[in-house]
Design a protein around this motif. Structure first.
Motif, PDB file in Angstrom:
ATOM      1  N   UNK A   1       0.746  -1.245  -0.003  1.00 52.84           N
ATOM      2  CA  UNK A   1      -0.059   0.037   0.093  1.00 52.84           C
ATOM      3  C   UNK A   1       0.774   1.273   0.195  1.00 52.84           C
ATOM      4  N   UNK A   2       0.536   2.149  -0.940  1.00 55.74           N
ATOM      5  CA  UNK A   2       1.110   3.419  -0.795  1.00 55.74           C
ATOM      6  C   UNK A   2       0.521   4.371   0.129  1.00 55.74           C
ATOM      7  N   UNK A   3       1.243   5.511   0.615  1.00 53.10           N
ATOM      8  CA  UNK A   3       0.708   6.247   1.497  1.00 53.10           C
ATOM      9  C   UNK A   3      -0.710   6.871   1.153  1.00 53.10           C
ATOM     10  N   UNK A   4      -1.397   6.740   2.191  1.00 56.26           N
ATOM     11  CA  UNK A   4      -2.902   7.339   1.981  1.00 56.26           C
ATOM     12  C   UNK A   4      -3.673   5.927   1.451  1.00 56.26           C
ATOM     13  N   UNK A   5      -3.299   4.768   1.070  1.00 54.11           N
ATOM     14  CA  UNK A   5      -3.779   3.531   0.818  1.00 54.11           C
ATOM     15  C   UNK A   5      -4.553   3.087   1.736  1.00 54.11           C
ATOM     16  N   UNK A   6      -5.476   2.421   1.535  1.00 52.25           N
ATOM     17  CA  UNK A   6      -6.372   1.851   2.378  1.00 52.25           C
ATOM     18  C   UNK A   6      -6.799   0.228   2.655  1.00 52.25           C
TER      19      UNK A   6
ATOM     20  N   UNK B   1       4.280   4.723  13.329  1.00 53.53           N
ATOM     21  CA  UNK B   1       3.201   3.854  12.956  1.00 53.53           C
ATOM     22  C   UNK B   1       2.982   3.850  11.508  1.00 53.53           C
ATOM     23  N   UNK B   2       2.663   2.771  10.718  1.00 54.01           N
ATOM     24  CA  UNK B   2       2.389   2.277   9.472  1.00 54.01           C
ATOM     25  C   UNK B   2       0.944   2.484   9.209  1.00 54.01           C
ATOM     26  N   UNK B   3       0.001   2.523   9.883  1.00 50.46           N
ATOM     27  CA  UNK B   3      -1.207   2.538   9.713  1.00 50.46           C
ATOM     28  C   UNK B   3      -1.903   3.417  10.781  1.00 50.46           C
TER      29      UNK B   3
ATOM     30  N   UNK C   1       3.007   7.284   5.748  1.00 48.62           N
ATOM     31  CA  UNK C   1       4.210   7.067   4.816  1.00 48.62           C
ATOM     32  C   UNK C   1       5.346   6.593   5.620  1.00 48.62           C
ATOM     33  N   UNK C   2       5.314   5.975   6.822  1.00 46.05           N
ATOM     34  CA  UNK C   2       6.312   5.289   7.461  1.00 46.05           C
ATOM     35  C   UNK C   2       6.438   3.987   6.772  1.00 46.05           C
ATOM     36  N   UNK C   3       7.764   3.440   6.830  1.00 49.09           N
ATOM     37  CA  UNK C   3       8.294   2.112   6.346  1.00 49.09           C
ATOM     38  C   UNK C   3       7.238   0.991   6.982  1.00 49.09           C
ATOM     39  N   UNK C   4       7.103   0.073   6.330  1.00 49.60           N
ATOM     40  CA  UNK C   4       6.395  -1.124   6.697  1.00 49.60           C
ATOM     41  C   UNK C   4       7.331  -2.008   7.958  1.00 49.60           C
ATOM     42  N   UNK C   5       6.637  -2.323   8.922  1.00 53.17           N
ATOM     43  CA  UNK C   5       7.153  -2.879  10.127  1.00 53.17           C
ATOM     44  C   UNK C   5       7.579  -4.374   9.577  1.00 53.17           C
ATOM     45  N   UNK C   6       8.673  -4.886  10.345  1.00 54.08           N
ATOM     46  CA  UNK C   6       9.106  -6.089  10.068  1.00 54.08           C
ATOM     47  C   UNK C   6       7.831  -7.054  10.081  1.00 54.08           C
ATOM     48  N   UNK C   7       8.111  -8.104   9.153  1.00 54.24           N
ATOM     49  CA  UNK C   7       6.650  -9.191   9.256  1.00 54.24           C
ATOM     50  C   UNK C   7       6.646  -9.736  10.615  1.00 54.24           C
ATOM     51  N   UNK C   8       5.405 -10.190  11.063  1.00 55.40           N
ATOM     52  CA  UNK C   8       5.105 -10.689  12.365  1.00 55.40           C
ATOM     53  C   UNK C   8       5.482 -12.228  12.308  1.00 55.40           C
ATOM     54  N   UNK C   9       6.110 -12.635  13.320  1.00 51.54           N
ATOM     55  CA  UNK C   9       6.337 -14.150  13.633  1.00 51.54           C
ATOM     56  C   UNK C   9       4.885 -14.909  13.593  1.00 51.54           C
ATOM     57  N   UNK C  10       4.842 -16.006  12.791  1.00 54.49           N
ATOM     58  CA  UNK C  10       3.660 -16.702  12.869  1.00 54.49           C
ATOM     59  C   UNK C  10       3.559 -17.512  14.449  1.00 54.49           C
ATOM     60  N   UNK C  11       2.545 -17.806  14.894  1.00 56.58           N
ATOM     61  CA  UNK C  11       2.346 -18.265  16.289  1.00 56.58           C
ATOM     62  C   UNK C  11       2.750 -19.695  16.091  1.00 56.58           C
ATOM     63  N   UNK C  12       2.895 -20.351  17.342  1.00 49.29           N
ATOM     64  CA  UNK C  12       3.378 -21.678  17.446  1.00 49.29           C
ATOM     65  C   UNK C  12       2.255 -22.722  17.423  1.00 49.29           C
ATOM     66  N   UNK C  13       1.023 -22.496  16.559  1.00 50.33           N
ATOM     67  CA  UNK C  13      -0.055 -23.237  16.742  1.00 50.33           C
ATOM     68  C   UNK C  13       0.412 -24.616  15.619  1.00 50.33           C
TER      69      UNK C  13
END
Length: 334
Positions: free
Chosen positions: A233-238, A277-279, A312-324
């Motif tokens: 998503x670009x800045x302002x994208x939803x 914040x990225x969102x 317009x902030x950079x994307x955060x690192x990807x979230x680790x998947x839970x251990x399910x």
């Protein structure tokens, strides 16, 4: 001038009005319909002049069902058969590096539920399949091979079934006598263990939900797709997400809450750079269906919509998947 695509009456997308209101598609924008299904959201977006839509679905039937809309879109709709967790790579392959909006409708579609041969529902007897795509292990494979402990975990974690241990024990005992290969056989077995009250959901509902989510790795797919949307998503994208049960909605809520706050630094590690914040969250509470929609489409009763706007902030690192439990660990006995 490109003309809007005429609306088609055969499918009404859940929370369609609300999705369009929060997505705010604009003329000339590029949008991702990450769970194309019957194309309800795509069709509404294409009604707006010069929009372009990239539609994704892992269900080959959904993709083939959208070919007519592709033909009528004059090149503005591209359909891709793939998992929606790959949405960023899919867009890059189409020469698109940023988009104005992403919409996701999570979970099983009404079309899949209505087709007995797909094995998603116990309303009509069919093979115990439950796969959204054309390959991979079926629910019958899981029922036949998973250990009692793994079955109990799957049914408890993904179905939130309080009687998961008793259901798993009954499945293991029954499969020693004969394979459990049909939806009716599994539903009848669970109904003998889980006793419901008049007016409650069918006793097998949670077990079926659990197996479907597990077979299709739906919650992992959702987490990966949310991160991919953040990157694209670009800045302002939803980002607009419609979910249908608490597990999905909780993942979306937690993801957006995490992305909407400043994170990274602490008094213990002040040298760590803060991540802005990225969102920005647009829906403080989930949006639900109006009474008129619930009357015409009962499935909308459980739908919850959450929306956010990309900063317009950079994307955060990807979230680790839970251990399910995962297919790999369960089916190899790990």
């Amino acid at each position: 001038m490109t003309q809007p695509v005429p609306s088609h009456p055969r499918h009404i997308a859940v929370l369609g009005r609300e999705v369009l209101a929060w997505l705010e598609p604009r003329a000339g924008g590029i949008y991702v319909d990450a769970t194309f299904g019957a194309g309800g959201y795509s069709r509404a977006i294409l009604d707006i002049e010069n929009t372009r839509v990239i539609g994704i679905d892992r269900d080959r039937t959904a993709i083939s069902g959208g070919f007519e809309l592709v033909d009528r879109s004059n090149g503005r709709l591209t359909l891709v058969e793939d998992r929606f967790s790959n949405l960023a790579n899919i867009c890059h392959a189409q020469g698109v590096t940023a988009v104005d909006g992403v919409v996701m409708d999570i979970g099983v579609s009404s079309m899949q539920l209505d087709e007995a041969a797909r094995g998603f529902s116990f309303r009509a007897d069919g093979p115990l399949d439950m796969r959204m795509g054309p390959s991979g292990l079926t629910a019958a494979d899981v029922i036949a091979k998973a250990s009692e402990a793994d079955l109990a975990n799957i049914i408890y974690i993904f179905g939130e079934e309080r009687h998961s241990r008793a259901v798993a024990r009954a499945i293991v005992a029954a499969r020693k006598e004969a394979p459990i290969a049909t939806t009716r056989a599994l539903a009848d077995l669970v109904a003998r263990i889980v006793r419901g009250k008049p007016g409650d959901i069918h006793p097998a509902t949670r077990t079926f939900q659990a197996l479907r989510i597990f077979v299709n790795q739906e919650l992992d797919e959702l987490l990966l797709a949310l991160s991919a949307a953040e990157q694209l998503l670009q800045p302002g994208g939803r980002l607009v997400v419609v979910s249908f049960h608490s597990l999905e909605d909780r993942i979306v809520k937690n993801f957006l809450n995490e992305r909407a706050k400043v994170s990274g630094a602490s008094r213990h590690q002040p040298e760590t750079a803060q991540r802005p914040p990225s969102f920005t969250i647009l829906t403080k509470r989930p949006v639900t269906a109006q009474d008129d929609e619930v009357t015409t489409n009962p499935r909308a009763r459980s739908a919850k919509l959450r929306a956010a706007e990309r900063s317009n902030a950079p994307a955060h690192p990807s979230t680790d998947l839970p251990g399910w439990p995962t297919l790999d660990t369960v089916m190899r006995g790990g």
